[in-house]
Write a protein that holds these residues in place. Structure first.
Motif, PDB file in Angstrom:
ATOM      1  N   SER A  20      -1.138  10.938 -16.656  1.00  0.00           N
ATOM      2  CA  SER A  20       0.207  10.412 -16.440  1.00  0.00           C
ATOM      3  C   SER A  20       0.549   9.483 -17.594  1.00  0.00           C
ATOM      4  O   SER A  20      -0.142   8.487 -17.820  1.00  0.00           O
ATOM      5  CB  SER A  20       0.276   9.650 -15.109  1.00  0.00           C
ATOM      6  N   SER A  21       1.602   9.794 -18.325  1.00  0.00           N
ATOM      7  CA  SER A  21       1.941   8.973 -19.494  1.00  0.00           C
ATOM      8  C   SER A  21       2.225   7.529 -19.088  1.00  0.00           C
ATOM      9  O   SER A  21       1.813   6.589 -19.784  1.00  0.00           O
ATOM     10  CB  SER A  21       3.146   9.572 -20.235  1.00  0.00           C
ATOM     11  N   HIS A  22       2.883   7.326 -17.962  1.00  0.00           N
ATOM     12  CA  HIS A  22       3.170   5.953 -17.542  1.00  0.00           C
ATOM     13  C   HIS A  22       1.887   5.194 -17.216  1.00  0.00           C
ATOM     14  O   HIS A  22       1.719   4.023 -17.613  1.00  0.00           O
ATOM     15  CB  HIS A  22       4.107   5.964 -16.334  1.00  0.00           C
ATOM     16  N   GLU A  23       0.973   5.848 -16.510  1.00  0.00           N
ATOM     17  CA  GLU A  23      -0.291   5.184 -16.163  1.00  0.00           C
ATOM     18  C   GLU A  23      -1.127   4.908 -17.408  1.00  0.00           C
ATOM     19  O   GLU A  23      -1.727   3.838 -17.543  1.00  0.00           O
ATOM     20  CB  GLU A  23      -1.079   6.049 -15.172  1.00  0.00           C
ATOM     21  N   ILE A  24      -1.161   5.867 -18.331  1.00  0.00           N
ATOM     22  CA  ILE A  24      -1.936   5.683 -19.562  1.00  0.00           C
ATOM     23  C   ILE A  24      -1.400   4.497 -20.357  1.00  0.00           C
ATOM     24  O   ILE A  24      -2.158   3.651 -20.854  1.00  0.00           O
ATOM     25  CB  ILE A  24      -1.910   6.973 -20.412  1.00  0.00           C
ATOM     26  N   LEU A  25      -0.080   4.400 -20.468  1.00  0.00           N
ATOM     27  CA  LEU A  25       0.514   3.344 -21.282  1.00  0.00           C
ATOM     28  C   LEU A  25       0.379   1.976 -20.615  1.00  0.00           C
ATOM     29  O   LEU A  25       0.206   0.965 -21.301  1.00  0.00           O
ATOM     30  CB  LEU A  25       1.971   3.682 -21.582  1.00  0.00           C
TER      31      LEU A  25
ATOM     32  N   ARG B 165      -3.286   1.027 -21.309  1.00  0.00           N
ATOM     33  CA  ARG B 165      -3.495   0.608 -22.702  1.00  0.00           C
ATOM     34  C   ARG B 165      -2.947  -0.795 -22.943  1.00  0.00           C
ATOM     35  O   ARG B 165      -3.561  -1.596 -23.652  1.00  0.00           O
ATOM     36  CB  ARG B 165      -2.817   1.611 -23.638  1.00  0.00           C
ATOM     37  N   SER B 166      -1.766  -1.057 -22.383  1.00  0.00           N
ATOM     38  CA  SER B 166      -1.180  -2.375 -22.571  1.00  0.00           C
ATOM     39  C   SER B 166      -2.035  -3.455 -21.927  1.00  0.00           C
ATOM     40  O   SER B 166      -2.237  -4.537 -22.499  1.00  0.00           O
ATOM     41  CB  SER B 166       0.236  -2.392 -21.971  1.00  0.00           C
ATOM     42  N   LEU B 167      -2.591  -3.143 -20.761  1.00  0.00           N
ATOM     43  CA  LEU B 167      -3.456  -4.098 -20.069  1.00  0.00           C
ATOM     44  C   LEU B 167      -4.733  -4.346 -20.867  1.00  0.00           C
ATOM     45  O   LEU B 167      -5.181  -5.493 -21.014  1.00  0.00           O
ATOM     46  CB  LEU B 167      -3.780  -3.565 -18.677  1.00  0.00           C
TER      47      LEU B 167
ATOM     48  N   LYS C 236       3.563   8.072 -33.276  1.00  0.00           N
ATOM     49  CA  LYS C 236       2.990   9.424 -33.202  1.00  0.00           C
ATOM     50  C   LYS C 236       2.024   9.526 -32.023  1.00  0.00           C
ATOM     51  O   LYS C 236       2.010  10.544 -31.308  1.00  0.00           O
ATOM     52  CB  LYS C 236       2.271   9.749 -34.519  1.00  0.00           C
ATOM     53  N   ASP C 237       1.228   8.503 -31.831  1.00  0.00           N
ATOM     54  CA  ASP C 237       0.301   8.475 -30.698  1.00  0.00           C
ATOM     55  C   ASP C 237       1.085   8.507 -29.381  1.00  0.00           C
ATOM     56  O   ASP C 237       0.699   9.199 -28.428  1.00  0.00           O
ATOM     57  CB  ASP C 237      -0.565   7.229 -30.779  1.00  0.00           C
ATOM     58  N   LEU C 238       2.179   7.778 -29.336  1.00  0.00           N
ATOM     59  CA  LEU C 238       3.017   7.749 -28.144  1.00  0.00           C
ATOM     60  C   LEU C 238       3.574   9.151 -27.844  1.00  0.00           C
ATOM     61  O   LEU C 238       3.547   9.615 -26.691  1.00  0.00           O
ATOM     62  CB  LEU C 238       4.160   6.754 -28.360  1.00  0.00           C
ATOM     63  N   LEU C 239       4.044   9.840 -28.860  1.00  0.00           N
ATOM     64  CA  LEU C 239       4.561  11.194 -28.665  1.00  0.00           C
ATOM     65  C   LEU C 239       3.467  12.135 -28.165  1.00  0.00           C
ATOM     66  O   LEU C 239       3.716  12.999 -27.313  1.00  0.00           O
ATOM     67  CB  LEU C 239       5.173  11.720 -29.968  1.00  0.00           C
ATOM     68  N   ASP C 240       2.262  11.985 -28.682  1.00  0.00           N
ATOM     69  CA  ASP C 240       1.140  12.818 -28.215  1.00  0.00           C
ATOM     70  C   ASP C 240       0.867  12.585 -26.732  1.00  0.00           C
ATOM     71  O   ASP C 240       0.574  13.532 -25.986  1.00  0.00           O
ATOM     72  CB  ASP C 240      -0.125  12.511 -29.031  1.00  0.00           C
ATOM     73  N   ILE C 241       0.959  11.342 -26.302  1.00  0.00           N
ATOM     74  CA  ILE C 241       0.734  11.044 -24.883  1.00  0.00           C
ATOM     75  C   ILE C 241       1.771  11.760 -24.029  1.00  0.00           C
ATOM     76  O   ILE C 241       1.448  12.366 -22.993  1.00  0.00           O
ATOM     77  CB  ILE C 241       0.777   9.514 -24.650  1.00  0.00           C
TER      78      ILE C 241
ATOM     79  N   GLU D 257       0.817  -1.213   0.000  1.00  0.00           N
ATOM     80  CA  GLU D 257       0.000   0.000   0.000  1.00  0.00           C
ATOM     81  C   GLU D 257       0.855   1.269   0.000  1.00  0.00           C
ATOM     82  O   GLU D 257       0.337   2.362  -0.264  1.00  0.00           O
ATOM     83  CB  GLU D 257      -0.945   0.003   1.206  1.00  0.00           C
ATOM     84  N   LEU D 258       2.148   1.136   0.287  1.00  0.00           N
ATOM     85  CA  LEU D 258       3.042   2.297   0.302  1.00  0.00           C
ATOM     86  C   LEU D 258       3.911   2.360  -0.947  1.00  0.00           C
ATOM     87  O   LEU D 258       4.877   3.111  -1.004  1.00  0.00           O
ATOM     88  CB  LEU D 258       3.936   2.265   1.546  1.00  0.00           C
ATOM     89  N   LYS D 259       3.569   1.553  -1.964  1.00  0.00           N
ATOM     90  CA  LYS D 259       4.336   1.518  -3.196  1.00  0.00           C
ATOM     91  C   LYS D 259       3.416   1.759  -4.384  1.00  0.00           C
ATOM     92  O   LYS D 259       2.197   1.732  -4.260  1.00  0.00           O
ATOM     93  CB  LYS D 259       5.030   0.157  -3.358  1.00  0.00           C
ATOM     94  N   GLU D 260       4.038   1.979  -5.530  1.00  0.00           N
ATOM     95  CA  GLU D 260       3.263   1.995  -6.771  1.00  0.00           C
ATOM     96  C   GLU D 260       2.615   0.628  -6.953  1.00  0.00           C
ATOM     97  O   GLU D 260       3.165  -0.399  -6.548  1.00  0.00           O
ATOM     98  CB  GLU D 260       4.179   2.273  -7.970  1.00  0.00           C
ATOM     99  N   HIS D 261       1.440   0.619  -7.565  1.00  0.00           N
ATOM    100  CA  HIS D 261       0.803  -0.667  -7.808  1.00  0.00           C
ATOM    101  C   HIS D 261       1.712  -1.509  -8.703  1.00  0.00           C
ATOM    102  O   HIS D 261       2.378  -0.997  -9.597  1.00  0.00           O
ATOM    103  CB  HIS D 261      -0.576  -0.484  -8.457  1.00  0.00           C
ATOM    104  N   PRO D 262       1.781  -2.800  -8.440  1.00  0.00           N
ATOM    105  CA  PRO D 262       2.711  -3.647  -9.200  1.00  0.00           C
ATOM    106  C   PRO D 262       2.352  -3.699 -10.676  1.00  0.00           C
ATOM    107  O   PRO D 262       1.185  -3.579 -11.045  1.00  0.00           O
ATOM    108  CB  PRO D 262       2.564  -5.021  -8.536  1.00  0.00           C
ATOM    109  N   TRP D 263       3.364  -3.874 -11.498  1.00  0.00           N
ATOM    110  CA  TRP D 263       3.136  -3.945 -12.937  1.00  0.00           C
ATOM    111  C   TRP D 263       3.846  -5.168 -13.500  1.00  0.00           C
ATOM    112  O   TRP D 263       5.048  -5.363 -13.268  1.00  0.00           O
ATOM    113  CB  TRP D 263       3.630  -2.690 -13.647  1.00  0.00           C
ATOM    114  N   THR D 264       3.115  -5.965 -14.235  1.00  0.00           N
ATOM    115  CA  THR D 264       3.679  -7.107 -14.953  1.00  0.00           C
ATOM    116  C   THR D 264       3.604  -6.818 -16.440  1.00  0.00           C
ATOM    117  O   THR D 264       2.509  -6.623 -16.977  1.00  0.00           O
ATOM    118  CB  THR D 264       2.894  -8.403 -14.648  1.00  0.00           C
ATOM    119  N   PRO D 265       4.742  -6.753 -17.132  1.00  0.00           N
ATOM    120  CA  PRO D 265       4.713  -6.458 -18.569  1.00  0.00           C
ATOM    121  C   PRO D 265       3.871  -7.467 -19.335  1.00  0.00           C
ATOM    122  O   PRO D 265       3.856  -8.662 -19.029  1.00  0.00           O
ATOM    123  CB  PRO D 265       6.196  -6.552 -18.966  1.00  0.00           C
ATOM    124  N   MET D 266       3.160  -6.961 -20.334  1.00  0.00           N
ATOM    125  CA  MET D 266       2.270  -7.791 -21.146  1.00  0.00           C
ATOM    126  C   MET D 266       3.011  -8.351 -22.366  1.00  0.00           C
ATOM    127  O   MET D 266       3.941  -7.732 -22.878  1.00  0.00           O
ATOM    128  CB  MET D 266       1.080  -6.962 -21.634  1.00  0.00           C
ATOM    129  N   ILE D 267       2.576  -9.532 -22.813  1.00  0.00           N
ATOM    130  CA  ILE D 267       3.105 -10.068 -24.065  1.00  0.00           C
ATOM    131  C   ILE D 267       2.593  -9.204 -25.214  1.00  0.00           C
ATOM    132  O   ILE D 267       1.393  -8.927 -25.297  1.00  0.00           O
ATOM    133  CB  ILE D 267       2.654 -11.526 -24.277  1.00  0.00           C
TER     134      ILE D 267
END
Length: 720
Positions: free
Chosen positions: A704-709, A712-714, A669-674, A327-337
């Motif tokens: 937040s670009s990191h949260e958005i990406l 989207r990956s999820l 281009k979409d990534l740069l816009d984010i 609860e005191l950390k960023e929510h965990p992230w597992t990279p997607m295939i």
């Protein structure tokens, strides 16, 4: 060149149009520290950014400050593009940095420690311990610390000892009760033991029924309060903690080194002891006569001394960030295939040594179209690692060639190369031995690869090989096909979960031919001067990038408009900056996304009013490089390993590739816009080199670009 053009070029070279590289780096580290100060950042992440700030500073002093001090000693008088001498830079570094580190330590003591205690994490002072806790630490000291310690006396019979780089020490004042004579000794706090000593559950701090997760003290306090074991029969007068940083940079004359690997091993042994001292950190309570004695012995001045309250070396706070408090950390992230690679399964270890077992075919996927991967949102293990692992076991693969700049200590990539060599494939690994602070790790892997028959090369004399490329040569029917990966980041599965990087896997003939030529340049005597598609430093990268900037300038002059978006780690090169200024003056709209150092001044009237610069700092370290040029509608976009710095453009081997698949162009281009629309992690650069953090306007959602990406990956993963 006309007189008017010469005058224009000269005016754009004026020092007032450039920011200092070293001060720009300090501003980047200030943004890192701001993540620790930001109450929106989870508590243990704030601790992490505090530690990152200190770790960054260690490297800054070991390399950048050390170089400036060497220049001062050598009486170098050449000015930087911003018009500063080496001594002026050292003076301004000191003036800028001292308030920052004071703020950092004050924040840790006055804000983070109380907040940690609210959540059951207690880093105690020895004076606050009860009798049971002290007895526990005394026993711990006798059994686990005392055997490691070596007190070193300082007197006419015992010369001042060598103090190793980044070591934490105690200067101890002892008195002989029989003679009344006072003596000094140095005790090194061993870095082979945990910096924070945790109490067992039954001895944890009790706080009115609150759940206590962790209770401990610093190692140096335990040493300091048991000094009588080191100096029996003497009276301990006082002790004073201090920490030093040494010059850890080194230069290898490759022309004179018969064996580059051996030469670097010798230099690494020297680094362990360190060069000249460039910084000493100490508590303000240290008496002046002790300070002067240390300064004289280490040949430093007041300018090299930093007074800090509380715990020294906050880099070690990394050890507390792993406490089991999600609860005191960023929510965990597992990279997607990546969607295109899902048919391969979730495990990249798809092939076996048994050639009768047909591996899932990543090569078919690549033949169907270029694959763009974006780490850590998408899995490194399920893409790049799978590509190399399958190539190592595929009976149709004839050869694998790749560059290794930095990799992990238990690298699956290197294991795959070893397997490939054992499977009788031709394997070439270009290992960069001069990757700063990774030299030792790379030497270990180089020797392992050589032992199994891999052709290990160490690059081109005078150049670091920084490019991130893999070439796989495969027999398909009666012809040969080349499969390649070109990326922006290292082949390191650990940093691939922390750094944002892009890569493309393709089998385009022209790119394959270019990579073949590049490897011939790296491993043989080829002096390739032209490439079909790739931009290669130091061959054509600088000229082609400047040519594309000038093309946008020409489009703007002709009324067709001009557009440039460039994302990189650092922008330092004066020629590139001048080229961007000229484009801005012509009306080209320029957005720069620069994580670290930026020596360009945006928003200067008549010079750079059409240039905007942002920096994105967050849970992931922005490491990808993307270069977009509008080209009057015939847009072009590139990714690769190079920043716009003199070292990347002139002194390193780098590879930047065009992206030609329309689908992938749209993705980028979409990534740069984010990135450009980020209002949570983005900082806007001001003309004076300072930065202002973006905040959502009233009623505006947080972007937040990191949260958005991640989201989207999820979503893409769940859509299968």
């Amino acid at each position: 060149m006309t007189f008017v053009q010469e005058a224009k070029d000269a005016s754009l070279k004026q020092p007032e149009y450039y920011l200092n590289r070293e001060l720009g780096w300090l501003e980047f580290n200030r943004r890192v520290l701001s993540e620790a100060f930001d109450p929106r950042t989870p508590l243990l992440e704030r601790l992490k950014f505090t530690a990152i700030f200190s770790a960054n500073l260690d490297e800054f002093f070991m390399v950048r400050v050390a170089i400036l001090k060497e220049q001062v000693e050598a009486e170098v008088s050449r000015l930087t593009p911003d018009g500063r001498t080496p001594q002026q830079q050292l003076d301004e570094i000191s003036a800028t940095l001292r308030p920052m580190v004071v703020d950092q330590h004050h924040f840790f003591q006055q804000t983070l420690r109380p907040q940690l205690e609210e959540h059951g994490i207690y880093l105690l002072n020895y004076i606050d311990l009860n009798q049971e806790q002290r007895l526990y630490l005394q026993e711990y000291f006798e059994k686990r610390i005392f055997p490691v310690l070596t007190p070193l006396a300082i007197d006419p019979a015992h010369p001042f000892p060598h103090i190793s780089n980044l070591s934490l020490n105690l200067a101890v004042n002892v008195k002989d009760p029989h003679t009344g004579n006072e003596r000094f000794a140095r005790v090194k706090v061993p870095n082979t033991l945990p910096r924070f000593i945790e109490f067992p559950t039954e001895l944890r701090y009790q706080d009115d029924g609150k759940k206590v997760i962790w209770t401990g003290v610093t190692l140096e306090q335990v040493v300091a309060h048991n000094l009588e074991f080191l100096f029996p029969g003497m009276t301990i007068q006082e002790y004073y903690p201090f920490r030093i940083t040494r010059d850890a940079d080194f230069e290898i004359s490759e022309d004179e080194a018969d064996d580059l690997l051996l030469a670097i091993e010798q230099e690494l042994r020297k680094r362990r002891f360190g060069g000249s001292v460039v910084r000493m950190e100490l508590h303000p309570t240290m008496p002046n006569f002790v300070r002067r004695m240390l300064m004289d012995e280490m040949n430093i001045t007041d300018a090299d001394v930093y007074e800090l309250e509380g715990v020294l070396n906050l880099k070690d706070l990394f050890a507390l960030t792993g406490l089991p408090l999600p609860e005191l950390k960023e929510h965990p992230w597992t990279p997607m295939i990546p969607p295109r690679l899902r048919s391969l399964g979730d495990d990249p270890d798809l092939a076996t040594v048994d050639s009768t077992v047909e591996p899932s075919d990543i090569f078919t996927v690549i033949r169907e179209g270029d694959v763009l991967v974006h780490h850590p949102y998408e899995s490194f293990r399920g893409s790049v690692e799978a590509f190399i692992t399958q190539a190592a076991h595929d009976p149709q693969v004839l050869a694998i060639k790749m560059t290794l700049y930095r990799t992990s200590g238990d690298s699956p990539i290197v294991k795959a190369l070893i397997a490939a060599a054992e499977n009788q494939k031709q394997v070439v690994a270009l290992v960069e031995l001069k990757a700063r602070f990774d030299e030792e790790n790379n030497i270990i892997w180089a020797r392992k690869l050589e032992r199994v028959g891999v052709h290990v090369m160490y690059g081109v004399v005078g150049l670091k090989t920084h490019t991130k490329v893999v070439l796989v040569v495969r027999q398909e029917g009666d012809h040969i096909r080349r499969y390649i990966h070109i990326g922006t980041g290292n082949y390191n599965p650990k940093t691939a979960r922390l750094y944002t990087d892009l890569g493309i896997m393709t089998c385009r003939d022209d790119l394959g031919a270019d990579l073949t030529d590049l490897f011939n340049f790296l491993t043989g005597y080829s002096r390739q001067h032209s490439y079909r598609k790739l931009l290669i430093a130091p061959v054509n990268l600088r000229d082609r990038m400047m040519s594309m900037i000038r093309r946008e300038t020409d489009h703007a002059h002709s009324g067709q408009g001009g557009r440039i978006i460039a994302k990189m780690n650092s922008l330092v090169d004066p020629k590139m900056i001048q080229c961007l200024y000229e484009a801005s003056q012509a009306g080209v709209e320029i957005d720069l996304i620069v994580r670290g150092i930026c020596c360009l001044r945006p928003g200067l009237e008549g010079v750079s009013e059409n240039i905007r610069v942002i920096s994105i700092i967050g849970r992931f370290l922005e490491h990808s490089r993307i270069f977009y040029f509008g080209n009057a509608g015939a847009e072009q976009i590139y990714i690769g390993s190079a920043d716009w710095m003199p070292r990347n453009l002139d002194r390193r081997v780098e590879a930047v590739t065009p992206i030609e698949d329309p689908r992938l162009i749209a993705q980028l281009k979409d990534l740069l816009d984010i990135f450009l629309n980020d209002n949570r992690q983005a900082w806007e650069m001001n003309p004076d080199g300072t930065f202002t953090q973006r905040r959502p306007e009233e009623g505006e959602p947080e972007r937040s670009s990191h949260e958005i990406l991640m989201q989207r990956s999820l979503e893409a993963s769940n859509a299968r």
